[in-house]
Design an enzyme around this catalytic site. Structure first.
Site, PDB file in Angstrom:
ATOM      1  N   TRP A   1      25.151   9.290  -5.197  1.00 18.86           N
ATOM      2  CA  TRP A   1      24.054   9.482  -6.152  1.00 18.86           C
ATOM      3  C   TRP A   1      23.163  10.586  -5.859  1.00 18.86           C
ATOM      4  CZ3 TRP A   1      25.145   6.673  -9.974  1.00 18.86           C
ATOM      5  CH2 TRP A   1      25.479   5.606 -10.128  1.00 18.86           C
TER       6      TRP A   1
ATOM      7  N   ASP B   1      14.798   8.159  -4.653  1.00 18.55           N
ATOM      8  CA  ASP B   1      15.633   7.333  -5.545  1.00 18.55           C
ATOM      9  C   ASP B   1      15.791   5.967  -4.601  1.00 18.55           C
ATOM     10  OD1 ASP B   1      17.632   5.643  -6.843  1.00 18.55           O
ATOM     11  OD2 ASP B   1      19.103   7.486  -6.794  1.00 18.55           O
TER      12      ASP B   1
ATOM     13  N   LYS C   1      19.555  -3.625  -9.441  1.00 17.93           N
ATOM     14  CA  LYS C   1      19.814  -4.090  -7.915  1.00 17.93           C
ATOM     15  C   LYS C   1      18.753  -4.941  -7.378  1.00 17.93           C
ATOM     16  CE  LYS C   1      22.749  -0.328  -8.303  1.00 17.93           C
ATOM     17  NZ  LYS C   1      22.517   1.126  -8.718  1.00 17.93           N
TER      18      LYS C   1
HETATM   19  C1  LIG Z   1      22.916   2.319  -9.125  1.00 13.76           C
HETATM   20  C2  LIG Z   1      22.152   3.604  -8.780  1.00 13.76           C
HETATM   21  C3  LIG Z   1      21.929   4.680  -9.357  1.00 13.76           C
HETATM   22  C4  LIG Z   1      22.392   4.584 -10.958  1.00 13.76           C
HETATM   23  O1  LIG Z   1      21.569   3.867 -11.574  1.00 13.76           O
HETATM   24  P1  LIG Z   1      21.611   3.768 -13.228  1.00 13.76           P
HETATM   25  O2  LIG Z   1      20.343   2.852 -13.505  1.00 13.76           O
HETATM   26  O3  LIG Z   1      22.919   3.031 -13.577  1.00 13.76           O
HETATM   27  O4  LIG Z   1      21.605   5.077 -13.726  1.00 13.76           O
HETATM   28  C5  LIG Z   1      21.349   5.623  -8.948  1.00 13.76           C
HETATM   29  N1  LIG Z   1      20.941   5.716  -7.745  1.00 13.76           N
HETATM   30  C6  LIG Z   1      21.244   4.851  -6.660  1.00 13.76           C
HETATM   31  C7  LIG Z   1      20.819   4.801  -5.383  1.00 13.76           C
HETATM   32  C8  LIG Z   1      21.784   3.509  -7.337  1.00 13.76           C
HETATM   33  O5  LIG Z   1      22.187   2.730  -6.388  1.00 13.76           O
END
Ligand SMILES: *Cc1c(COP(=O)(O)O)cnc(C)c1O
Length: 367
Positions: A102, A171, A195
């Site tokens: 990511w 993030d 999540k």
């Molecule tokens: C799941 C995830 C993403 C992607 O998220 P989306 O909402 O599907 O764009 C980005 N960064 C991390 C750390 C993730 O776990």
């Protein structure tokens, strides 16, 4: 009906009581004769849902008055672009610490917008760890420094956040609300909800107000954070149902003792699984190095690679869902976000122990 033992990486398990509450309110919200989904986003019912979700998040994460909370769409993936579009301008350089897939994706998007610099990377070490401060290259004068607090795919996590003069952008998609945070340290935090916070469809952004106001996106009004900050995330139709669900999850989180209560439980959950890996005498091999293990995504392989398919199949037979590693790296991964109960983790640890004992021919020995 029995609930699945759901270890999916995202969208992920939600608390049963949240689902049941939503079910009760599904077709008539507060005796209105309408679902919350069927109501105007400018009406009194939805407005209350919207502001309560925001206030709850502010309380739970102890968001200081210097910071604002936004509810956006487009997932964490759109934030990979929005952050540089708003904050990486001509003549500036943004720093990235690359600790997984990511983080790489975030970096790639920023490279389309402006100049970037990789301050540290654990790629050569198969993303098994979080780079130590001593491994960083120079990082003066950055527009911002981007990190990924929890690496969902590789199962590593920042246990302490770095002190830096740069605006820190994180993030936090896969570990927000799993532990107390010092929000004041961050220029901006973003997280897709699916999540740890609720269903997919809403992305939470928490950002320093002054910094937000100083940023801009001349190419697009919609992609400018200020558009949403000024309209209290009601510039256009927000994902009303997702925000309603987020509110219910936050109410549940308060009942769990907030971030402190959740952190305590998350530690116990992760310990149950890491213990079972550690005590397997090499039967299970953790992906993350000591000191970088994620409390949210426990990643491991089997020493005997040929057993992995069988392990996953037997686990599925026993009702354990979502244990396959990410399609990009394989192996096994148990995602144990806030809503996954301790009992489910203990059951999985028990299954792992039993599976190991049924394979005396392999490399394990008792310690
Ligand atoms: C799941 C995830 C993403 C992607 O998220 P989306 O909402 O599907 O764009 C980005 N960064 C991390 C750390 C993730 O776990």
């Amino acid at each position: 009906m029995a609930r699945a033992l759901n270890f999916s990486a995202g969208p992920a398990a939600l608390p049963l009581e949240v689902l049941e509450r939503a079910q009760r309110e599904f077709s008539s919200y507060k005796e209105s004769g309408m679902s919350i989904m069927e109501m105007s986003h400018r009406g009194k019912h939805y407005n209350r849902v919207h502001s309560e979700a925001k206030n709850r998040l502010k309380r739970l994460l102890e968001v200081p008055d210097t910071h604002d909370i936004l509810f956006l769409q487009g997932g964490a993936s759109l934030q990979f672009s929005m952050v540089p579009m708003n904050f990486l301008h001509e003549g500036q350089t943004a720093g990235y610490i690359v600790t997984g897939s990511w983080a790489e994706k975030a970096l790639k998007e920023a490279q389309k917008i402006g100049r970037t610099k990789v301050i540290a990377s654990s790629k050569e070490k198969q993303f098994r760890s979080i780079p130590q401060r001593t491994e960083w290259t120079a990082h003066e004068g950055l527009a911002y420094l981007h990190i990924t607090s929890n690496n969902t795919i590789y199962g590593t996590q920042w246990h302490e956040f770095p002190e830096t003069d740069a605006r820190l952008v994180a993030d936090m998609s896969s570990d927000i609300l799993s532990r107390p945070l010092d929000i004041g340290k961050f220029g901006l935090i973003y997280a897709g909800a699916q999540k740890n916070l609720g269903p997919s469809g809403v992305t939470v952004v928490i950002a320093n107000k002054e910094w937000l106001a100083a940023g801009s996106c001349p190419q697009s009004k919609f992609l400018d954070y200020n558009t949403h900050a000024e309209a209290d995330s009601l510039y256009n139709t927000p994902p009303t149902f997702a925000i309603y669900m987020l509110g219910l999850v936050l109410e549940w989180a308060e009942k769990q003792g907030g971030t402190r209560g959740l952190e305590k439980k998350n530690r116990e959950k992760a310990a149950a699984l890491y213990d079972s890996i550690e005590r397997s005498g090499g039967f299970y091999i953790p992906h993350a190095e000591k000191g970088s293990e994620s409390q949210m995504n426990v990643t491991f392989t089997l020493a005997d690679k040929d057993l992995e398919t069988d392990f996953l199949a037997k686990a599925a037979e026993q009702g354990f869902i979502g244990l396959n590693g990410h399609r990009s790296i394989g192996g096994c991964r148990a995602s144990i976000y806030n809503a996954v109960p301790l009992e489910a983790c203990e059951k999985l640890a028990g299954f792992m122990n039993a599976y190991r004992k049924n394979h005396p021919a392999s490399t394990f020995s008792f310690q």
